[in-house]
Motif scaffolding. Structure first.
Motif, PDB file in Angstrom:
ATOM      1  N   TYR A 133       6.399 -34.563  29.274  1.00 45.07           N
ATOM      2  CA  TYR A 133       6.313 -33.455  30.218  1.00 45.07           C
ATOM      3  C   TYR A 133       5.677 -33.873  31.528  1.00 45.07           C
ATOM      4  CZ  TYR A 133       8.233 -30.115  27.032  1.00 45.07           C
ATOM      5  OH  TYR A 133       9.099 -29.446  26.226  1.00 45.07           O
TER       6      TYR A 133
ATOM      7  N   LEU B 231      15.933 -38.176  31.261  1.00 41.05           N
ATOM      8  CA  LEU B 231      16.877 -38.076  30.136  1.00 41.05           C
ATOM      9  C   LEU B 231      16.676 -39.210  29.147  1.00 41.05           C
ATOM     10  CD1 LEU B 231      20.463 -37.028  31.280  1.00 41.05           C
ATOM     11  CD2 LEU B 231      19.102 -36.075  29.448  1.00 41.05           C
TER      12      LEU B 231
ATOM     13  N   GLN C 226      14.130 -27.745  12.417  1.00 44.76           N
ATOM     14  CA  GLN C 226      13.916 -28.276  13.761  1.00 44.76           C
ATOM     15  C   GLN C 226      13.913 -27.198  14.841  1.00 44.76           C
ATOM     16  OE1 GLN C 226      13.070 -31.280  14.210  1.00 44.76           O
ATOM     17  NE2 GLN C 226      13.709 -32.364  12.382  1.00 44.76           N
TER      18      GLN C 226
ATOM     19  N   LEU D  45      13.858 -27.625  18.856  1.00 44.81           N
ATOM     20  CA  LEU D  45      15.075 -27.317  19.622  1.00 44.81           C
ATOM     21  C   LEU D  45      14.811 -26.351  20.762  1.00 44.81           C
ATOM     22  CD1 LEU D  45      17.829 -26.926  16.902  1.00 44.81           C
ATOM     23  CD2 LEU D  45      17.462 -28.786  18.497  1.00 44.81           C
TER      24      LEU D  45
ATOM     25  N   VAL E  99      12.530 -25.994  22.836  1.00 40.41           N
ATOM     26  CA  VAL E  99      12.134 -26.567  24.123  1.00 40.41           C
ATOM     27  C   VAL E  99      12.991 -27.766  24.509  1.00 40.41           C
ATOM     28  CG1 VAL E  99       9.778 -25.793  24.378  1.00 40.41           C
ATOM     29  CG2 VAL E  99      10.275 -27.756  22.954  1.00 40.41           C
ATOM     30  N   VAL E 100      13.466 -28.525  23.506  1.00 39.87           N
ATOM     31  CA  VAL E 100      14.177 -29.758  23.838  1.00 39.87           C
ATOM     32  C   VAL E 100      15.540 -29.454  24.440  1.00 39.87           C
ATOM     33  CG1 VAL E 100      15.235 -31.780  22.834  1.00 39.87           C
ATOM     34  CG2 VAL E 100      12.963 -31.112  22.128  1.00 39.87           C
TER      35      VAL E 100
ATOM     36  N   LEU F 226      15.221 -28.409  28.033  1.00 40.41           N
ATOM     37  CA  LEU F 226      14.776 -29.541  28.857  1.00 40.41           C
ATOM     38  C   LEU F 226      15.935 -30.490  29.149  1.00 40.41           C
ATOM     39  CD1 LEU F 226      12.592 -31.252  30.194  1.00 40.41           C
ATOM     40  CD2 LEU F 226      12.181 -32.323  28.001  1.00 40.41           C
ATOM     41  N   LEU F 227      16.645 -30.893  28.083  1.00 43.18           N
ATOM     42  CA  LEU F 227      17.767 -31.810  28.286  1.00 43.18           C
ATOM     43  C   LEU F 227      18.825 -31.167  29.178  1.00 43.18           C
ATOM     44  CD1 LEU F 227      18.182 -33.281  24.700  1.00 43.18           C
ATOM     45  CD2 LEU F 227      17.472 -34.508  26.724  1.00 43.18           C
TER      46      LEU F 227
ATOM     47  N   LEU G 201      14.182 -25.239  33.670  1.00 42.26           N
ATOM     48  CA  LEU G 201      12.901 -25.929  33.468  1.00 42.26           C
ATOM     49  C   LEU G 201      11.762 -24.929  33.348  1.00 42.26           C
ATOM     50  CD1 LEU G 201      12.832 -29.026  35.826  1.00 42.26           C
ATOM     51  CD2 LEU G 201      12.592 -28.991  33.369  1.00 42.26           C
TER      52      LEU G 201
ATOM     53  N   THR H  19      11.812 -23.641  29.974  1.00 46.97           N
ATOM     54  CA  THR H  19      11.266 -24.663  29.081  1.00 46.97           C
ATOM     55  C   THR H  19       9.746 -24.620  29.099  1.00 46.97           C
ATOM     56  OG1 THR H  19      13.064 -26.049  29.862  1.00 46.97           O
ATOM     57  CG2 THR H  19      11.399 -27.112  28.516  1.00 46.97           C
TER      58      THR H  19
END
Lengths: 274, 497
Positions: A69, A204, B4, B8, B10-11, B14-15, B119, B122
């Motif tokens: 982060y 990424l 998971q 998931l 947050v991920v 983010l991705l 973001l 997130t």
């Protein structure tokens, strides 16, 4: 208003000082911070992650999620600078500036283009060519700066260093180029789009490495899951995982530095600002 | 896969935010679908996680596979399960509703804006889900930075008001970080549950007291608790509609959640309510916040700014409710996080629709609006009734819990303030309804049109989410009993009576 501000500042300062009375003594080996978690990191980090540098092990593995982060924070800063500052000029009205390379004379051309030639180069603003000494010294220095940056990134496992530091040095090398030559030269080597894309790709790489662990059946960022991909045991996989994310951090930090510099120095116009 | 969910939620955003920022440079039309898919997955995981928590109790997720005090862990209990679901659903609905206004307001930079938007979500989800005090700070930074970036994209004065927000927000975040630093010095741990275990012998320590105070003040700054609210009205008013209708419902509410988490989990109610004798002054501060928020809202001449002052008053509700120190007050505060997020979203979506059609939100612009945009204004009435607190809308029920908590605690000032602010809200909203319903529409050149104004309603993509939210206000109101019995009852610790 100023007096109220002063009073508040003094009071908060007094509160913070007052609290330090109950702090453990400076450098006390028996303080909670050094007896609670630190022994585990000091004794176990080598056998659990096979990284000799404890700071790197804590930063990129035990607390790697925070670091991901932190990288995202940097990316967001770059993105925020871009969205706020970048102005997309359609086509500037009528007037273009050219510089005669040999004499350094600036020519203003109204309403037309000069034909492409080696004698004239297009410039963005009334700007004086940089000093020969500065130009030459920087040109000589930049490759060594970049080499050192790669060393700092790659050697994060063993010595002070890592993605953040190395990325900053790499970014600085391009910024030095922009300052000693001109922004146009730097942007020619690092296009704006490429820079922005690499910036996202850096993060990424980090988050993707974490997500790959998740796909391979362990928790997010548990590099032990990379064993089948890297063909090594789980502990070594952790060490390699750290290297992968450090590279991601390096790329993201480098590109964000350049991105922010270009937007700030030219007020978002990507012409010669400074 | 359900193991998971915690990762998931947050991920995936983010991705996707990273992919969106790349897609924005390649093909702008890709950004919106990716963002919708990402927030859809996040909302799905959040709701799935909440259902799992209801069945199995607290869920611990170890990031990187490390055991909690060494590494970072997520703790999902009933409290943050509920807040996670609220945040993700609100962000998802607002994203769909904002598509048109984003296209209108910033055609050049859509990609970057969607990336910042995702973001921000997130960051908010990460703050709510985490069980680590320092991790919370890092995500606070992401939320703040992306928020500044989005809000400053608004009208001319947005930059200045956002700069103000930036200063205050940074001070708030620094205070929180300093408090966490103090806690780390005296306990050696950053994990919230772990700190709570280590603290009891240290309750008398001045450092713990100072840590508590600066954390609390930092969080108050971030949630715009009166008198630390000065940054909020301008920043939220001048921001672009898509950003203010995301940030206004969520950021202050998430910060209230952080305060409740600090009280309940980190410092424990024993310390906060029993050891320290500060409940009463804080409730009085909340009373002042509610009254001042209501009065300042009365003084406004435009709709959006009026709503921002109502947020200031609502923050007073939640802080006061949490600090009443009893079960009903805490229940009311937690329930109000859910309700106020929905109510504020409803009101700001209405403002978004009005801005999209009329380019203005001053009271004078609203003349004849019921004839022009009947559906939008219909939803506005539902939102207004809920903010006032009329049953069966959800606003009534949280206020009910707050008032009964105030009576139990003997804090009659708080009760009076709640009733006073409800009455002021009646005046505020009926004034707008009157302007919109009875005054004839005038266009921007100042000619009065006495002829029938043709209907010019906002597009369907903006109306449908608005209707869902408006219906949600009533549905949540009707199911309040279930929400309290199955979720919030477990979120409030048993020791609190």
């Amino acid at each position: 208003m100023k007096i109220i501000g002063l009073v508040i500042a003094v009071l908060s300062g007094a509160l913070l000082m007052y609290a330090t009375v109950d702090f453990p003594a400076w450098g006390d080996p028996a303080s909670p911070a050094s007896t609670y978690l630190s022994p585990h990191f000091i004794e176990k980090s080598m056998e659990e992650t096979s990284v000799p540098n404890i700071v790197t092990a804590v930063l990129a593995d035990y607390r790697g999620y925070d670091t991901m982060y932190e990288t995202t924070v940097i990316f967001s800063a770059g993105l925020a600078c871009f969205i706020l500052l970048r102005v997309f000029l359609r086509e500037e009205p009528g007037e273009r500036l050219y510089r005669h390379v040999l004499t350094g004379v600036t020519v203003r051309v109204e309403g037309a283009k000069l034909p492409l030639s080696d004698d004239f180069e297009r410039i963005d603003a009334m700007w004086t060519p940089p000093d020969l000494i500065i130009k030459t010294v920087c040109r000589l220095l930049i490759p060594f700066i970049q080499l050192f940056a790669l060393y700092v990134i790659a050697h994060g496992h063993h010595s002070p260093g890592g993605g953040f530091q190395g990325g900053v040095i790499l970014g600085a090398s391009i910024i030095v180029l922009a300052m000693s030559q001109d922004l146009r030269t730097a942007v020619r080597r690092m296009r704006e789009k490429l820079d922005a894309i690499l910036c996202a790709i850096g993060v990424l790489i980090y988050a993707g490495a974490g997500a790959l662990c998740l796909l391979l059946g362990l928790n997010f960022l548990d590099y032990g899951a990379l064993t089948p991909v890297l063909h090594c045991d789980a502990i070594t996989a952790r060490s390699h995982g750290i290297l992968i994310v450090e590279i991601g951090v390096g790329v993201a930090v480098m590109c964000t530095m350049i991105w922010i510099y270009c937007n700030l120095s030219s007020m978002g116009k990507y012409d010669e600002g400074l | 896969m359900s193991q998971q969910y915690a990762a998931l939620l947050v991920v995936v955003p983010l991705l996707s935010a990273l992919v969106i920022s790349i897609a924005g440079l390649v093909n702008k039309r890709l950004c919106f679908p990716i963002a919708v898919a990402a927030l859809g997955v996040a909302a799905y995981s959040c709701i799935g996680l909440l259902l799992r928590v209801l069945n199995e109790g607290v869920i611990v997720y170890k990031l990187g596979g490390w055991d909690p005090p060494m590494g970072i862990a997520y703790y999902v209990d009933h409290l943050n399960g509920l807040v996670l679901a609220v945040v993700s659903v609100v962000a998802f609905l607002n994203l769909i509703a904002s598509k048109k206004s984003i296209e209108l307001e910033m055609p050049d930079k859509m990609g970057a804006f969607y990336a910042l938007y995702v973001l921000q979500v997130t960051g908010l989800l990460g703050i709510v889900v985490t069980g680590d005090a320092f991790n919370l700070y890092v995500l606070l930074e992401i939320t703040a930075l992306t928020g500044y970036g989005m809000l400053a994209m608004g009208e001319d004065r947005a930059c200045l008001s956002t700069l103000n927000y930036l200063y205050m927000g940074t001070i708030g975040a620094c205070f929180y970080l300093l408090g966490v630093g103090y806690l780390y010095i005296v306990t050696g741990s950053l994990n919230m549950v772990d700190i709570a275990h280590l603290l009891p012998p240290l309750y008398q320590s001045k450092a713990v007291l100072a840590a508590f105070i600066i954390c609390l003040v930092g969080v108050w700054l971030k949630m715009a608790f009166f008198p630390l609210h000065a940054w909020l009205p301008n920043a939220y008013t001048h921001g672009p509609s898509a950003a203010s209708s995301l940030i206004a419902p969520l950021v202050t509410k998430v910060m209230v959640y952080v305060m409740i988490r600090l009280i309940l989990t980190v410092f424990t109610p024993d310390f906060a309510f029993t050891m320290l004798n500060i409940s009463e002054p804080i409730v009085w501060l909340a009373v002042i916040a509610i009254v001042m928020g209501a009065i300042l809202a009365l003084a406004q001449r435009d709709l959006k700014k009026m709503l921002t002052y109502i947020i200031v008053a609502e923050v007073g509700y939640m802080v006061g409710g949490a600090w009443l120190g009893n079960r009903d007050g805490m229940t009311g505060a937690i329930l109000h996080i859910l309700n106020d997020a929905l109510m504020t979203l409803c009101a700001f979506l209405v403002v978004g629709n009005i801005v999209y059609k009329l380019k203005g939100y001053a009271f004078d612009d609203l003349k004849g609006l019921f004839r022009k945009m009947p559906f939008t204004m219909g939803a506005f009435v539902v939102g207004a009734l809920s903010i006032i607190g009329v049953p069966p809308t959800c606003g009534f029920f949280s206020k009910w819990y707050l008032i009964s908590g105030a009576i139990q605690a003997g804090q009659y000032g708080f009760m009076v303030a709640l009733i006073f602010s409800s009455l002021v809200n009646v005046v505020l909203f009926f004034r707008i309804i009157e302007i919109g319903f009875f005054e004839p529409f005038s266009d921007h050149h100042g000619h009065d049109h006495h002829t029938e104004e043709p209907m010019a309603e906002a597009p369907l993509t903006m109306l449908v989410p608005l209707f869902i939210v408006a219906a949600g206000l009533v549905v949540v109101g009707l199911y309040t009993g279930d929400i309290v019995n199955y979720i919030i009852r477990f979120a409030v610790p048993k020791g609190l009576i």
